[in-house]
Design a protein around this motif. Structure first.
Motif, PDB file in Angstrom:
ATOM      1  N   SER A   2       0.785  -1.214   0.000  1.00  0.00           N
ATOM      2  CA  SER A   2       0.000   0.000   0.000  1.00  0.00           C
ATOM      3  C   SER A   2       0.823   1.272   0.000  1.00  0.00           C
ATOM      4  O   SER A   2       0.283   2.346  -0.038  1.00  0.00           O
ATOM      5  CB  SER A   2      -0.943  -0.005   1.198  1.00  0.00           C
ATOM      6  OG  SER A   2      -0.195  -0.046   2.378  1.00  0.00           O
ATOM      7  N   GLY A  46      -5.428  -4.410  -9.947  1.00  0.00           N
ATOM      8  CA  GLY A  46      -5.738  -4.117  -8.555  1.00  0.00           C
ATOM      9  C   GLY A  46      -4.498  -4.013  -7.689  1.00  0.00           C
ATOM     10  O   GLY A  46      -4.437  -3.188  -6.774  1.00  0.00           O
ATOM     11  N   ALA A  49      -3.038  -0.559  -8.192  1.00  0.00           N
ATOM     12  CA  ALA A  49      -3.821   0.454  -7.479  1.00  0.00           C
ATOM     13  C   ALA A  49      -3.557   0.388  -5.976  1.00  0.00           C
ATOM     14  O   ALA A  49      -3.375   1.418  -5.323  1.00  0.00           O
ATOM     15  CB  ALA A  49      -5.312   0.261  -7.764  1.00  0.00           C
ATOM     16  N   GLU A  50      -3.498  -0.824  -5.436  1.00  0.00           N
ATOM     17  CA  GLU A  50      -3.215  -0.986  -4.006  1.00  0.00           C
ATOM     18  C   GLU A  50      -1.819  -0.477  -3.676  1.00  0.00           C
ATOM     19  O   GLU A  50      -1.605   0.189  -2.665  1.00  0.00           O
ATOM     20  CB  GLU A  50      -3.356  -2.456  -3.613  1.00  0.00           C
ATOM     21  CG  GLU A  50      -3.119  -2.702  -2.142  1.00  0.00           C
ATOM     22  CD  GLU A  50      -3.214  -4.168  -1.771  1.00  0.00           C
ATOM     23  OE1 GLU A  50      -2.693  -4.517  -0.704  1.00  0.00           O
ATOM     24  OE2 GLU A  50      -3.801  -4.962  -2.541  1.00  0.00           O
ATOM     25  N   ASP A  54      -4.090   4.413  -4.356  1.00  0.00           N
ATOM     26  CA  ASP A  54      -4.948   5.362  -5.051  1.00  0.00           C
ATOM     27  C   ASP A  54      -5.637   4.658  -6.215  1.00  0.00           C
ATOM     28  O   ASP A  54      -5.021   3.846  -6.906  1.00  0.00           O
ATOM     29  CB  ASP A  54      -4.089   6.517  -5.575  1.00  0.00           C
ATOM     30  CG  ASP A  54      -4.891   7.697  -6.083  1.00  0.00           C
ATOM     31  OD1 ASP A  54      -6.102   7.769  -5.818  1.00  0.00           O
ATOM     32  OD2 ASP A  54      -4.290   8.561  -6.747  1.00  0.00           O
ATOM     33  N   GLY A  56      -8.339   2.347  -8.467  1.00  0.00           N
ATOM     34  CA  GLY A  56      -8.731   0.947  -8.439  1.00  0.00           C
ATOM     35  C   GLY A  56      -8.335   0.285  -9.741  1.00  0.00           C
ATOM     36  O   GLY A  56      -7.712   0.914 -10.613  1.00  0.00           O
ATOM     37  N   PRO A  57      -8.703  -0.992  -9.890  1.00  0.00           N
ATOM     38  CA  PRO A  57      -8.321  -1.729 -11.102  1.00  0.00           C
ATOM     39  C   PRO A  57      -8.760  -1.063 -12.400  1.00  0.00           C
ATOM     40  O   PRO A  57      -8.010  -1.048 -13.376  1.00  0.00           O
ATOM     41  CB  PRO A  57      -8.996  -3.091 -10.930  1.00  0.00           C
ATOM     42  CG  PRO A  57      -9.252  -3.211  -9.469  1.00  0.00           C
ATOM     43  CD  PRO A  57      -9.441  -1.820  -8.954  1.00  0.00           C
ATOM     44  N   ARG A  58      -9.942  -0.494 -12.414  1.00  0.00           N
ATOM     45  CA  ARG A  58     -10.425   0.134 -13.659  1.00  0.00           C
ATOM     46  C   ARG A  58      -9.611   1.367 -14.029  1.00  0.00           C
ATOM     47  O   ARG A  58      -9.331   1.605 -15.202  1.00  0.00           O
ATOM     48  CB  ARG A  58     -11.900   0.480 -13.541  1.00  0.00           C
ATOM     49  CG  ARG A  58     -12.760  -0.755 -13.558  1.00  0.00           C
ATOM     50  CD  ARG A  58     -14.217  -0.432 -13.525  1.00  0.00           C
ATOM     51  NE  ARG A  58     -14.990  -1.670 -13.494  1.00  0.00           N
ATOM     52  CZ  ARG A  58     -16.268  -1.737 -13.738  1.00  0.00           C
ATOM     53  NH1 ARG A  58     -16.935  -0.639 -14.020  1.00  0.00           N
ATOM     54  NH2 ARG A  58     -16.889  -2.891 -13.693  1.00  0.00           N
ATOM     55  N   GLN A  59      -9.250   2.157 -13.022  1.00  0.00           N
ATOM     56  CA  GLN A  59      -8.439   3.336 -13.297  1.00  0.00           C
ATOM     57  C   GLN A  59      -7.058   2.940 -13.817  1.00  0.00           C
ATOM     58  O   GLN A  59      -6.523   3.550 -14.741  1.00  0.00           O
ATOM     59  CB  GLN A  59      -8.288   4.212 -12.041  1.00  0.00           C
ATOM     60  CG  GLN A  59      -9.560   4.923 -11.658  1.00  0.00           C
ATOM     61  CD  GLN A  59     -10.472   4.073 -10.767  1.00  0.00           C
ATOM     62  OE1 GLN A  59     -10.239   2.892 -10.537  1.00  0.00           O
ATOM     63  NE2 GLN A  59     -11.518   4.687 -10.282  1.00  0.00           N
TER      64      GLN A  59
END
Length: 136
Positions: A2, A46, A49-50, A54, A56-59
């Motif tokens: 993270s 994912g 993103a983790e 900041d 998530g997977p889609r971003q």
């Protein structure tokens, strides 16, 4: 995973409009992570993103789709190990060249394209010289 460990070292002019600056800044961070993934290892959308702490997977997927050609895009993958639709053969060539662990395709799979062996190929963002076990 993270903690954001990117350096922001990629160069380029920032957009003048602060509204449009958000996506390129996030994309820069995503691309920096993709650059860090060792050959023969992968991270899921994912995971990235983790790791950034900041989005998530889609971003992450959106950033990779728009800007990922500048980095080893084949190392940022779906969590199920399926190869990127439309780019399976190009990705497979990279995986074989890098020694990325693969699982054989089921006989009934269309095109018999293998999947990534996520248990062995997944990178935790810390360890991971090729041949080491992933710690996820």
């Amino acid at each position: 995973m993270s903690e954001d460990r990117t350096s922001g070292s990629r160069t380029g002019a920032a957009p003048a409009d602060p509204v449009t600056a958000e996506l390129p800044l996030y994309a820069e961070r995503v691309l920096d992570v993709a650059d860090l993934i060792p050959p023969g290892r992968v991270m899921t959308y994912g995971d990235v993103a983790e790791w950034l702490g900041d989005g998530g997977p889609r971003q992450v997927g959106r950033a990779m789709a728009l800007y990922g050609s500048a980095v080893p895009w084949w190392r940022v993958v779906r969590a199920d190990g399926l190869l990127l639709p439309g780019h399976e053969l190009r990705a497979l060539g990279h995986y074989r060249e890098e020694g990325t662990p693969l699982r054989p395709a089921p006989r009934d799979a269309e095109g018999h394209v293998p999947r990534l062996d996520m248990k062995r190929a997944r990178w935790d963002g810390v360890t991971g010289r090729p041949g080491e076990e992933a710690h996820t």
